[in-house]
Design a protein around this motif. Structure first.
Motif, PDB file in Angstrom:
ATOM      1  N   ARG A   1       0.851  -1.194   0.000  1.00  0.00           N
ATOM      2  CA  ARG A   1       0.000   0.000   0.000  1.00  0.00           C
ATOM      3  C   ARG A   1       0.887   1.245   0.000  1.00  0.00           C
ATOM      4  O   ARG A   1       1.947   1.264   0.633  1.00  0.00           O
ATOM      5  N   ASP A   2       0.425   2.268  -0.728  1.00  0.00           N
ATOM      6  CA  ASP A   2       1.189   3.516  -0.771  1.00  0.00           C
ATOM      7  C   ASP A   2       0.855   4.378   0.439  1.00  0.00           C
ATOM      8  O   ASP A   2       0.112   3.950   1.342  1.00  0.00           O
TER       9      ASP A   2
ATOM     10  N   GLU B   1      -1.091   6.815   0.778  1.00  0.00           N
ATOM     11  CA  GLU B   1      -2.516   7.101   0.910  1.00  0.00           C
ATOM     12  C   GLU B   1      -3.327   5.874   1.297  1.00  0.00           C
ATOM     13  O   GLU B   1      -4.546   5.945   1.460  1.00  0.00           O
TER      14      GLU B   1
ATOM     15  N   SER C   1      -3.653   3.219  -0.618  1.00  0.00           N
ATOM     16  CA  SER C   1      -4.150   2.518  -1.794  1.00  0.00           C
ATOM     17  C   SER C   1      -3.255   1.318  -2.112  1.00  0.00           C
ATOM     18  O   SER C   1      -2.035   1.359  -1.886  1.00  0.00           O
TER      19      SER C   1
END
Length: 220
Positions: free
Chosen positions: A168-169, A171, A173
């Motif tokens: 996941r990044d 943010e 996501s």
């Protein structure tokens, strides 16, 4: 007077080139006999003769082409088999999620398209999660090495294990993760349409190999 039967004899796909040559000699003998004994009032139809000769020659050429293609396929298969055998004893990295725990060490390679926080889960052959680790990785390839010690603090037996990686990044996501496996090739299976490398209990198609190195370069 017409020549018959020759085209039918040459059209079967099971006739060998030797038989084709023998039939061609018979064809010429028969033709010569017909030319010598033809009725002057009813001469041999040259158009029909030409068509049969072209047909016969075409069949002979097709058989030769099939022989050449078969030889090329065998040559290519032999080259692929030789290449696969040369991997035995080498360390390969291939597309896949499985790897072998050998002497307390298993390694996987995975890649992310951008920096990400990852959660790595190691599963045994029954699908049970035996170890989980979180961390952050940079964009590109990363190597995860497991020492074989599970979350319960116990050393796990050597064998085949797989991983799942969730990335996941910043943010939160999801980030796409490409998982690979690394291990030492112990054998090759030629029973299928493509050579399959045996890496411990895992099986890797030859076309799935991404890199190969000598075992002395650092082990599996």
């Amino acid at each position: 007077m017409a020549v018959t039967g020759v085209g039918a004899a040459a059209s079967t796909s099971t006739v060998s080139r030797k038989t084709i040559a023998e039939d061609f000699d018979t064809f010429l003998t028969l033709l010569t006999t017909q030319l010598k004994n033809q009725n002057p009032l009813d001469p041999l139809d040259t158009d029909q003769f030409t068509q049969q000769l072209v047909q016969f020659t075409g069949v002979e050429q097709q058989l030769k082409t099939n022989d050449y293609l078969a030889a090329m396929m065998l040559s290519a298969q032999g080259a692929g088999n030789s290449q696969a055998v040369s991997y035995v004893g080498k360390i390969v990295t291939a597309s896949g999620s499985k790897s072998e725990l050998v002497d307390g060490r298993a390694a996987w390679t995975f890649a992310v398209a951008k920096p990400a926080n990852v959660t790595i889960s190691v599963r045994d052959e029954a699908g049970n999660v035996v170890f989980r680790k979180q961390g952050s990785v940079a964009q590109g390839e990363s190597v995860f090495v497991w020492d074989g010690v599970g979350d319960d603090g116990r050393k796990k037996p050597d064998g085949s294990y797989s991983i799942t990686v969730e990335g996941r990044d910043e943010e939160g996501s999801l980030v796409e993760v490409l998982t690979e496996m690394t291990g030492q090739v112990t054998g090759v299976d030629f029973t299928g349409s493509e050579p399959v490398l045996i890496v411990g209990n895992a099986r890797v198609n030859l076309s799935g190999v991404l890199s190969v190195r000598a075992a002395s370069a650092g082990g599996a």
